[in-house]
Design a protein around this motif. Structure first.
Motif, mmCIF file in Angstrom:
data_model
loop_
_atom_site.group_PDB
_atom_site.id
_atom_site.type_symbol
_atom_site.label_atom_id
_atom_site.label_comp_id
_atom_site.label_asym_id
_atom_site.label_seq_id
_atom_site.Cartn_x
_atom_site.Cartn_y
_atom_site.Cartn_z
ATOM 1 N N LEU A 47 0.768 -1.191 -0.077
ATOM 2 C CA LEU A 47 -0.212 0.016 -0.114
ATOM 3 C C LEU A 47 0.792 1.172 -0.017
ATOM 4 N N PHE A 48 2.001 1.250 0.811
ATOM 5 C CA PHE A 48 2.694 2.371 1.004
ATOM 6 C C PHE A 48 3.863 2.534 0.068
ATOM 7 N N GLY A 49 4.131 1.565 -0.630
ATOM 8 C CA GLY A 49 5.281 1.391 -1.491
ATOM 9 C C GLY A 49 4.767 1.577 -3.049
ATOM 10 N N TYR A 50 3.469 0.928 -3.318
ATOM 11 C CA TYR A 50 3.152 0.858 -4.756
ATOM 12 C C TYR A 50 1.709 1.496 -4.847
ATOM 13 N N GLY A 51 0.964 1.609 -3.709
ATOM 14 C CA GLY A 51 -0.518 2.074 -4.057
ATOM 15 C C GLY A 51 -1.525 1.073 -3.924
ATOM 16 N N TRP A 52 -2.730 1.633 -3.706
ATOM 17 C CA TRP A 52 -3.996 0.818 -3.294
ATOM 18 C C TRP A 52 -4.042 -0.289 -4.168
ATOM 19 N N TYR A 53 -4.040 -0.028 -5.587
ATOM 20 C CA TYR A 53 -4.493 -1.131 -6.442
ATOM 21 C C TYR A 53 -3.541 -2.392 -6.417
ATOM 22 N N TYR A 54 -2.397 -2.135 -6.264
ATOM 23 C CA TYR A 54 -1.416 -3.294 -6.105
ATOM 24 C C TYR A 54 -1.842 -4.020 -4.732
ATOM 25 N N ALA A 55 -1.945 -3.222 -3.780
ATOM 26 C CA ALA A 55 -2.197 -3.854 -2.213
ATOM 27 C C ALA A 55 -3.601 -4.605 -2.471
ATOM 28 N N ILE A 149 2.526 -3.599 15.896
ATOM 29 C CA ILE A 149 3.886 -4.518 15.492
ATOM 30 C C ILE A 149 3.758 -4.591 14.034
ATOM 31 N N VAL A 150 2.911 -4.732 13.278
ATOM 32 C CA VAL A 150 2.527 -4.950 11.905
ATOM 33 C C VAL A 150 3.146 -3.544 11.475
ATOM 34 N N GLY A 151 2.813 -2.508 11.977
ATOM 35 C CA GLY A 151 3.056 -1.004 11.468
ATOM 36 C C GLY A 151 4.719 -0.653 11.485
ATOM 37 N N PHE A 152 5.222 -1.301 12.914
ATOM 38 C CA PHE A 152 6.675 -0.895 12.856
ATOM 39 C C PHE A 152 7.429 -1.660 11.855
ATOM 40 N N ILE A 153 7.355 -3.180 11.746
ATOM 41 C CA ILE A 153 7.895 -3.918 10.847
ATOM 42 C C ILE A 153 7.706 -3.259 9.370
ATOM 43 N N SER A 154 6.569 -3.047 9.058
ATOM 44 C CA SER A 154 6.267 -2.381 7.656
ATOM 45 C C SER A 154 7.196 -1.291 7.538
ATOM 46 N N ASN A 155 7.226 -0.298 8.431
ATOM 47 C CA ASN A 155 7.638 0.971 8.324
ATOM 48 C C ASN A 155 9.475 0.869 8.273
ATOM 49 N N ALA A 156 9.772 -0.226 9.024
ATOM 50 C CA ALA A 156 11.189 -0.424 8.921
ATOM 51 C C ALA A 156 11.486 -1.085 7.569
ATOM 52 N N PHE A 163 13.635 -0.214 -1.397
ATOM 53 C CA PHE A 163 12.366 0.736 -1.692
ATOM 54 C C PHE A 163 12.930 2.234 -1.769
ATOM 55 N N SER A 164 14.206 2.434 -1.766
ATOM 56 C CA SER A 164 14.720 3.714 -2.052
ATOM 57 C C SER A 164 14.132 4.583 -2.943
ATOM 58 N N ASN A 165 13.683 4.251 -3.974
ATOM 59 C CA ASN A 165 13.383 5.049 -5.000
ATOM 60 C C ASN A 165 11.792 5.379 -5.115
ATOM 61 N N LYS A 166 11.129 4.642 -4.100
ATOM 62 C CA LYS A 166 9.649 4.780 -4.048
ATOM 63 C C LYS A 166 9.319 6.125 -3.205
#
Length: 170
Positions: A47-55, A149-156, A163-166
């Motif tokens: 969701l945060f890296g590629y958008g809602w459609y791909y999520a 927990i999921v949020g912190f792991i996802s953020n890390a 994901f540097s170019n996103k």
């Protein structure tokens, strides 16, 4: 979408399926039905890296493929998972789109809460037992913890060089 991005989304789909299968074999600790929601890490990253459609694609594929592999397709657990996944992703999309100041962890927590809400609704419908709603406060508390927990792991994970170019907005 670039080939590199397609490969990343395909990999995230595979990771979500693998995590979903692994987690389905881990027994609940303490409260029946409570799981960490590890597969949701891949959903939040997508969701945060590629958008809602791909999520959405990753999420739906995960639910169907894990259910097919486990042999639970179109049973109560499948519908609980599908409803939870759709409600969870819907609220995360809305929060990410309209409440842009919310941190990824907050979005994950809200997704986790709505996931549990969807599961409770389906459990009530399938069992014709409205009293299941009294189970919600316990699940709400655990969903907040697992969402964090999921949020912190996802953020890390989103801070990794892959994901540097996103253009990721927390």
């Amino acid at each position: 979408m670039k080939v590199r991005d397609i490969t990343h989304v395909a990999t995230l789909t595979a990771v979500s399926i693998i995590l979903g299968i692994i987690e389905s074999y881990i027994p609940s600790i303490g409260i029946p039905g409570v799981k960490l929601g590890l597969a949701n890490i891949a959903i939040v990253i997508t969701l945060f890296g590629y958008g809602w459609y791909y999520a959405l694609i990753v999420n739906i594929l995960r639910v169907f493929i894990v259910s097919l592999i486990r042999g639970t397709i179109f049973q109560m657990g499948f519908f609980m998972s599908l409803t939870g996944a759709i409600l969870s992703l819907s609220i995360m999309i809305l929060c990410k789109s309209f409440l842009k100041k919310l941190h990824i962890v907050s979005v994950s927590v809200l997704g986790s809460i709505f996931h549990v809400g969807g599961q409770i609704i389906i459990a009530i419908i399938f069992t014709s037992t409205p009293g299941i709603i009294y189970y919600f406060p316990f699940l709400l508390l655990t969903s907040i913890i697992t969402g964090i927990i999921v949020g912190f792991i996802s953020n890390a994970c989103l801070k990794l060089p892959i994901f540097s170019n996103k253009q990721i907005s927390n």
